[in-house]
Design a protein around this motif. Structure first.
Motif, PDB file in Angstrom:
ATOM      1  N   GLY A 207       0.791  -1.230   0.000  1.00  0.00           N
ATOM      2  CA  GLY A 207       0.000   0.000   0.000  1.00  0.00           C
ATOM      3  C   GLY A 207       0.818   1.272   0.000  1.00  0.00           C
ATOM      4  O   GLY A 207       0.293   2.342  -0.300  1.00  0.00           O
ATOM      5  N   GLY A 208       2.101   1.196   0.337  1.00  0.00           N
ATOM      6  CA  GLY A 208       2.919   2.397   0.363  1.00  0.00           C
ATOM      7  C   GLY A 208       3.557   2.685  -0.974  1.00  0.00           C
ATOM      8  O   GLY A 208       3.795   1.784  -1.776  1.00  0.00           O
ATOM      9  N   ASP A 209       3.867   3.964  -1.228  1.00  0.00           N
ATOM     10  CA  ASP A 209       4.554   4.320  -2.468  1.00  0.00           C
ATOM     11  C   ASP A 209       5.705   5.294  -2.235  1.00  0.00           C
ATOM     12  O   ASP A 209       6.285   5.816  -3.191  1.00  0.00           O
ATOM     13  N   LEU A 210       6.053   5.539  -0.973  1.00  0.00           N
ATOM     14  CA  LEU A 210       7.252   6.302  -0.641  1.00  0.00           C
ATOM     15  C   LEU A 210       7.894   5.631   0.571  1.00  0.00           C
ATOM     16  O   LEU A 210       7.278   5.546   1.637  1.00  0.00           O
ATOM     17  N   ARG A 211       9.116   5.136   0.394  1.00  0.00           N
ATOM     18  CA  ARG A 211       9.786   4.392   1.471  1.00  0.00           C
ATOM     19  C   ARG A 211      10.926   5.216   2.070  1.00  0.00           C
ATOM     20  O   ARG A 211      11.760   5.765   1.351  1.00  0.00           O
ATOM     21  N   ILE A 212      10.962   5.263   3.396  1.00  0.00           N
ATOM     22  CA  ILE A 212      11.999   5.961   4.149  1.00  0.00           C
ATOM     23  C   ILE A 212      12.652   4.958   5.085  1.00  0.00           C
ATOM     24  O   ILE A 212      11.962   4.140   5.716  1.00  0.00           O
ATOM     25  N   ALA A 213      13.977   5.012   5.182  1.00  0.00           N
ATOM     26  CA  ALA A 213      14.682   4.022   5.994  1.00  0.00           C
ATOM     27  C   ALA A 213      15.860   4.651   6.725  1.00  0.00           C
ATOM     28  O   ALA A 213      16.421   5.665   6.299  1.00  0.00           O
ATOM     29  N   SER A 214      16.226   4.005   7.814  1.00  0.00           N
ATOM     30  CA  SER A 214      17.395   4.377   8.602  1.00  0.00           C
ATOM     31  C   SER A 214      18.357   3.202   8.613  1.00  0.00           C
ATOM     32  O   SER A 214      17.950   2.063   8.806  1.00  0.00           O
TER      33      SER A 214
ATOM     34  N   GLN B  26       0.365  13.954  12.297  1.00  0.00           N
ATOM     35  CA  GLN B  26      -0.409  14.113  11.073  1.00  0.00           C
ATOM     36  C   GLN B  26      -0.045  13.085  10.005  1.00  0.00           C
ATOM     37  O   GLN B  26      -0.799  12.869   9.057  1.00  0.00           O
ATOM     38  N   LEU B  27       1.131  12.433  10.171  1.00  0.00           N
ATOM     39  CA  LEU B  27       1.552  11.435   9.191  1.00  0.00           C
ATOM     40  C   LEU B  27       0.993  10.041   9.466  1.00  0.00           C
ATOM     41  O   LEU B  27       1.046   9.175   8.593  1.00  0.00           O
ATOM     42  N   VAL B  28       0.487   9.799  10.652  1.00  0.00           N
ATOM     43  CA  VAL B  28       0.067   8.446  11.031  1.00  0.00           C
ATOM     44  C   VAL B  28      -0.929   7.849  10.028  1.00  0.00           C
ATOM     45  O   VAL B  28      -0.780   6.686   9.615  1.00  0.00           O
ATOM     46  N   PRO B  29      -1.960   8.587   9.574  1.00  0.00           N
ATOM     47  CA  PRO B  29      -2.902   7.977   8.617  1.00  0.00           C
ATOM     48  C   PRO B  29      -2.280   7.582   7.289  1.00  0.00           C
ATOM     49  O   PRO B  29      -2.848   6.760   6.553  1.00  0.00           O
TER      50      PRO B  29
ATOM     51  N   LYS C  16       1.839   6.206   2.185  1.00  0.00           N
ATOM     52  CA  LYS C  16       0.923   6.408   1.064  1.00  0.00           C
ATOM     53  C   LYS C  16       0.856   7.908   0.803  1.00  0.00           C
ATOM     54  O   LYS C  16       0.307   8.676   1.607  1.00  0.00           O
ATOM     55  N   VAL C  17       1.448   8.345  -0.311  1.00  0.00           N
ATOM     56  CA  VAL C  17       1.636   9.772  -0.565  1.00  0.00           C
ATOM     57  C   VAL C  17       0.314  10.527  -0.587  1.00  0.00           C
ATOM     58  O   VAL C  17       0.212  11.642  -0.061  1.00  0.00           O
ATOM     59  N   THR C  18      -0.721   9.945  -1.166  1.00  0.00           N
ATOM     60  CA  THR C  18      -2.002  10.665  -1.277  1.00  0.00           C
ATOM     61  C   THR C  18      -2.623  10.969   0.077  1.00  0.00           C
ATOM     62  O   THR C  18      -3.478  11.849   0.187  1.00  0.00           O
ATOM     63  N   LYS C  19      -2.193  10.260   1.113  1.00  0.00           N
ATOM     64  CA  LYS C  19      -2.768  10.477   2.450  1.00  0.00           C
ATOM     65  C   LYS C  19      -1.917  11.398   3.320  1.00  0.00           C
ATOM     66  O   LYS C  19      -2.260  11.666   4.471  1.00  0.00           O
TER      67      LYS C  19
END
Length: 678
Positions: free
Chosen positions: A301-308, A617-620, A673-676
């Motif tokens: 469901g995600g389309d932008l991945r961030i990692a550490s 605000q990013l949780v959803p 999910k970028v749209t959210k």
């Protein structure tokens, strides 16, 4: 005791052939000597009053189950394990260790008659001052190993019943790997630790730091060999790490593996029970409750991945002339080590396939084509076929040569086809400039010279391509738990009553500074990196919330802190430090979605040091977030460095350029999910 040990004396005439045999000997069984409690019940042993050795000599019979031919450090002296006939009483041990050099004619399976005294050696019941070891019969069948059964709430009380015995660990023993096979700085050799009902989380992972002792500190069973294992080998698991013909191995151990089929005799030293293995393990001995994952396991469901990703001191050549501010090399010491390190990290980052990657522990040696970050990015891109998916890194436009003053720094990689750099900033972290302190570290006198530093935060803001949405990603590496700060030693002793490690107040200062500076930036924000704090420690509470802390819990920032030098910087706190009562409200998203996840292993504990904290605000917009357990759960024998994992002649045949144990920290990964995104 069940028997009156004073009832019968054995005449010296019976053993006249041994001139050193005492004239008065008391017959006993192993169970008589072990008793049902922590210490032997025989006369003369009164541990509370400092009496550790019996007054009398005892004659005891049993079968030799294992022989120790040379000392194993200070943990296992020369001697043998003896096991008597079972009395069918689970409260008493049937085995005991005999400390003696008179072993040259002994074989496993000998039935022997021993005359010796009983000693409590730091809670280990032994036979010492041995006057006779007489072989009565050879080739006796060994006792059937007793299955370990941890019933008591007290782990050590349970194992006391098996002290000296030949035992077997099966599934129903419920024992799991809590420290993988690797170097143990206590006995200074490689070993493995087991815990009951699962790997042990650090006490501050789920509860607020407290001055109460950690009652689980010694609740481990150490798995050992009878001799110091050669570097890179597990003597009781000869197939460990052997190649599978596919560039890796099928013979590995992971933290939280359930053990089934390991046998050995039980000893005790330095506060821990030890299993000295007598059989041979294979890959079926360790049941993987969480097997290796070739890719991060995140929900769709995600389309932008961030990692550490902490890259474990990625220092590129030259190895003898580092170009960082401290002129140090903390990483690979040879081309062979560096090639293995870079291969493993490159392969892992390629498979991670994140659009934004925050890096920690990469050499702070600039941004030109000879820098560590350029070296890493070039190697990653060489593995990615589509140029549109290549990574780039950020070089400061103000011409700064380094990020901060340490030998290592934080960096950011990103894909231009997913995000565009809008703003690049470095957030300066507090420094400590305190008085010089002389202190004791245990019994060793040391000196703290008053200065402590942290890595500066890299906090770029990106615009997500094809949208008008922006996202700030702050990459951090807070002060190490193994360092020294003024608060740790100001009273003349180095103490850690709340189990947060050293410098927790200094990390609080960093958390407060980070939160305060990010408040000045508009839009949603993500804090990633190695915060060197377990899940419910003070710095994490400052950045998130105090929901799990008692109302009277006090969080303090460090004293004598400055932004910049003492001479020219801005002073933040004086000699009293600063109480921090507010929090910044970020959401620990991995903990929220996967409460028992871990990213780091140290000693016998697991927990999280690596984080993705997000604006509420990013949780959803979060599809999923988790730790990718490719590193922390694996044995250090697979690491790139040759320190404790290669044989003396430099052979490291068990190491591969696969992704496993590419570092000591696991990557933390989040899909949005970028749209959210709001």
């Amino acid at each position: 005791m069940k028997r009156n040990l004073l009832a019968v004396l054995v005449s010296s005439a019976i053993l006249a052939s041994c001139s050193t045999v005492p004239s008065s000997i008391l017959p006993a069984t192993v169970q008589d000597l072990q008793g049902t409690q922590e210490f032997s019940p025989v006369p003369g042993i009164d541990v509370k009053n400092g009496q550790y050795t019996s007054q009398n000599f005892y004659q005891v019979k049993g079968v030799v189950t294992a022989i120790q031919t040379q000392e194993l450090g200070r943990d296992l002296p020369v001697g043998f394990f003896l096991q008597g006939e079972s009395d069918n009483n689970p409260a008493t041990s049937d085995g005991i260790f005999v400390e003696t050099s008179d072993i040259s004619k002994l074989k496993v399976g000998d039935l022997v008659d021993v005359v010796a005294k009983v000693k409590e050696d730091y809670k280990w019941t032994k036979l010492v001052d041995v006057r006779q070891v007489k072989v009565l019969q050879s080739n006796m069948p060994l006792p059937k190993p007793v299955v370990l059964n941890i019933e008591d709430k007290n782990f050590q009380q349970s194992l006391e019943r098996y002290e000296g015995m030949l035992v077997r660990i099966e599934k129903k023993s419920d024992l799991y790997v809590t420290k993988n096979f690797g170097f143990d700085y206590g006995p200074f050799r490689n070993n493995l630790l087991l815990a009951h009902k699962g790997a042990q989380h650090h006490p501050n992972q789920h509860k607020a730091p407290t001055s109460a002792p950690d009652n689980t500190a010694n609740d481990n069973l150490v798995v050992e060999s009878f001799k110091r294992p050669p570097r890179g080998q597990i003597l009781w698991y000869p197939e460990f790490g052997q190649p599978n013909g596919k560039g890796s191995t099928d013979h590995y151990i992971r933290i939280n593996d359930l053990v089934d089929g390991l046998e050995g005799v039980v000893g005790y030293s330095y506060g821990k029970y030890r299993l000295y293995v007598t059989n041979t393990a294979d890959k079926n001995t360790f049941i993987h409750t969480q097997d290796r994952l070739a890719l991060p396991a995140l929900k769709q469901g995600g389309d932008l991945r961030i990692a550490s990703f902490n890259v474990l001191n990625y220092f590129n050549p030259p190895y003898d002339a580092s170009r960082n501010p401290l002129h140090q090399n903390r990483g690979a010491k040879s081309e062979k080590e560096f090639q293995l390190q870079s291969d493993k990290i490159v392969n892992a980052i390629v498979r991670l396939n994140a659009d934004i990657v925050g890096l920690m522990e990469i050499e702070n040696n600039g941004f030109d084509d000879k820098s560590a970050v350029a070296d890493l990015v070039n190697k990653i891109n060489s593995k990615i076929k589509n140029p549109a998916d290549h990574y780039t890194y950020i070089a400061p436009k103000n011409g700064e040569k380094y990020i901060g003053t340490d030998a290592i720094s934080n960096q950011v990689l990103y894909k231009k086809n997913k995000v565009t750099l809008e703003n690049y900033r470095i957030i300066k972290m507090p420094q400590q400039h305190a008085p010089v302190v002389r202190y004791l570290d245990g019994k060793r006198p040391k000196m703290f010279f008053g200065n402590a530093y942290q890595r500066d935060t890299v906090a770029p803001t990106f615009k997500i391509n094809g949208t008008n949405k922006v996202l700030t990603v702050a990459v951090n590496h807070f002060k190490s738990k193994g360092s020294v700060c003024w608060e740790d030693v100001k009273d003349g002793k180095k103490l850690d009553l709340d189990k947060q490690g050293s410098c927790e107040n200094f990390r609080v200062a960093a958390a407060y500074q980070l939160g305060s500076e990010l408040e000045k930036i508009q839009g949603p924000k993500v804090i990633i990196g190695d915060l060197n704090s377990y899940g419910n420690e003070d710095p994490i509470m400052v950045l998130t919330n105090r929901d799990n802390a008692p109302k009277d819990h006090v969080i303090k920032s460090s004293a004598f802190t400055f932004l910049g030098s003492k001479e020219t910087g801005k002073q933040l706190t004086d000699a009293t430090g600063k109480v921090v009562s507010n929090t910044f409200g970020y959401v620990n998203i991995i903990r929220k979605l996967h409460p028992n996840s871990y990213s780091y292993s140290y000693n016998n504990h697991i927990g999280t040091l690596d984080y993705i904290l997000i604006s509420p605000q990013l949780v959803p917009s979060v599809a999923d977030a988790n730790d990718w357990n490719i590193n922390a759960g694996e044995s250090t024998l697979f690491e790139y460095a040759n320190k404790y994992n290669c044989t003396d002649d430099g052979k490291c045949s068990h190491r591969y350029n696969d992704i496993y144990r590419a570092s000591d920290h696991d990557p933390a990964v989040m899909d949005l999910k970028v749209t959210k995104i709001k």
